[in-house]
Scaffold this active site. Structure first.
Site, short mmCIF file in Angstrom:
data_model
loop_
_atom_site.label_atom_id
_atom_site.label_comp_id
_atom_site.label_asym_id
_atom_site.label_seq_id
_atom_site.Cartn_x
_atom_site.Cartn_y
_atom_site.Cartn_z
N GLU A 160 46.77 52.34 54.15
CA GLU A 160 46.52 53.17 54.83
C GLU A 160 46.87 54.00 53.59
O GLU A 160 47.84 54.81 53.77
CB GLU A 160 47.92 53.35 55.87
CG GLU A 160 46.92 52.65 57.51
CD GLU A 160 47.07 51.47 57.84
OE1 GLU A 160 45.98 50.87 58.01
OE2 GLU A 160 47.46 50.48 56.35
N SER A 161 45.88 54.62 53.20
CA SER A 161 45.82 55.68 52.02
C SER A 161 46.54 55.45 50.60
O SER A 161 45.60 54.79 50.17
CB SER A 161 46.95 56.82 52.85
OG SER A 161 46.40 57.01 53.77
N CYS A 198 48.43 57.29 56.99
CA CYS A 198 47.98 58.37 57.80
C CYS A 198 48.38 56.95 58.70
O CYS A 198 49.34 55.59 59.07
CB CYS A 198 46.36 58.43 57.33
SG CYS A 198 45.98 56.62 57.13
#
Length: 395
Positions: free
Chosen positions: A99-100, A114
């Site tokens: 996630e990012s 995110c």
């Protein structure tokens, strides 16, 4: 009062199971095609620059870069994400996350996540790591920001709302200020930042461990931070063109994901041309979604794309100096790739060094085909912020 790092003044945190590198869509609200693209962005500086860190002659990696991978893995479990790849150069380690992204310098860390990740919950562990492994017993400055969420009801504490996030941050940091930038009844942006401690130039407090490199003899002047020049530009785009988003889906589920799929996306979209000389690490998720980190000398850029029609979103962030291209040029390149219905631009830059504020504001000039809804200049402690909000014309 300075922000001291010790076990007694940190909220508790607990580890959680990490996600997989496959794209996980959020179905908690009855939708199988929704994902919270807008990221939470945390930046913590333990020193004004790497020159303040005691050098260890036995290793080229000092400060935060000396921390082992497993320790970061454990911290990221709290955030509910994991490392899927890493690139590095002489200045920074760039971690691509499920996630990012995370960027680790000797003296600071940038963590961007995110989805429904619990980023702020990891701060106590992060501060403990910095204290125990790097003898960073104080925080110089901290920044936390995010765009308004698409699905705020799906977030977990302390990310349920901005008020709760600020209350959590206030337990951890001193001299903090919180702001809402932009229209409350439209796209807006949240910012929390701290002021530097008053004793930053003190040399008689051994707990600070602040030492200049031998090659540097100029004291820090907080009114003129030329040696601490810092700039971050973000472009946050929504309502992306569905035709353009097809390139961010796996063409073949067996061999088009991962780094190979990421390289294909880089070529087909032109993203690799943003900074052609940068070291690029990109990844295509299954069945869709894209992340990339790029390194150029001591600077970085990062891109993340959520292509689903119901929640399309793309973000671009960089601290690469403007000598490598103007803000307007970057905006136009991104707009050509993603064709968003709406986008926000933030330019966050240190004051001093003969910065022309008028030029800074004018950097968010008119964009062909778009109407500028807002252009706001903020004057913070040591930083200027320019915020721009654009919508496609005749939308």
């Amino acid at each position: 009062m300075d922000t001291l790092i010790c076990k007694d003044n940190l909220p508790s945190s607990s580890t959680s199971t990490t996600t997989t590198s496959d794209r996980t869509l959020d179905s908690s609200n009855g939708s199988s095609e929704s994902f919270e693209g807008p990221e939470k962005l945390l930046e913590i500086w333990f020193e004004p620059s790497p020159n303040y860190i005691i050098k260890d002659n036995s290793s080229t990696n000092i400060g935060l870069r000396s921390i082992e991978r497993g320790i970061w893995d454990d911290m990221l479990n709290i955030v509910k994400c994991k490392i899927i790849n890493m690139i590095e150069n002489d200045h920074v380690d760039a971690y691509l996350l499920s996630e990012s992204s995370m960027f680790v310098y000797q003296h600071k860390i940038i963590l961007k996540t995110c989805g429904t990740t619990t980023l702020l919950a990891a701060i106590p562990r992060l501060l403990k790591i910095a204290s125990e492994h790097c003898q960073f017993h104080k925080v110089w400055r901290a920044f936390y920001s995010r765009k308004s969420f698409m699905f705020p009801e799906r977030q977990s504490h302390p990310h349920n709302n901005w008020k709760d996030e600020v209350a959590y941050l206030e337990q951890l940091f001193d001299n903090g200020s919180a702001y809402t930038v932009g229209r409350i009844n439209g796209d807006h942006w949240f910012l929390y930042l701290t002021s530097p401690p008053n004793d930053i130039t003190s040399e008689d407090d051994s707990s600070q461990l602040r030492h200049r490199a031998a090659s540097s003899s100029t004291d820090v002047d907080m009114e003129n931070q030329c040696d601490l020049d810092d700039q971050t530009v973000e472009v946050l785009m929504t309502e992306l063109n569905p035709k353009m988003m097809k390139k961010f889906y796996c063409e073949n589920m067996d061999n088009d994901s991962g780094t190979e799929g990421g390289a294909r996306v880089d070529r087909e979209t032109g993203l690799k041309n943003l900074y052609p000389s940068a070291k690029l690490d990109s990844f295509l998720f299954k069945p869709c979604g894209y992340s990339a980190n790029g390194l150029l000398e001591d600077s970085y850029f990062t891109i993340h794309v959520t292509p689903e029609l119901s929640c399309s979103y793309a973000s671009f962030e960089t601290n690469i100096p403007l000598a490598h291209g103007t803000i307007s040029e970057i905006i136009h390149q991104l707009i050509a790739i993603f064709e968003p219905g709406k986008f926000i631009v933030t330019v966050f830059k240190t004051q001093g060094c003969n910065v022309d504020k008028k030029h800074l504001v004018n950097s968010l000039s008119n964009v062909t085909g778009y109407v500028r809804k807002d252009r706001i200049l903020y004057d913070f402690d040591g930083y200027d912020l320019v915020f721009g909000n654009f919508e496609k014309r005749n939308k």
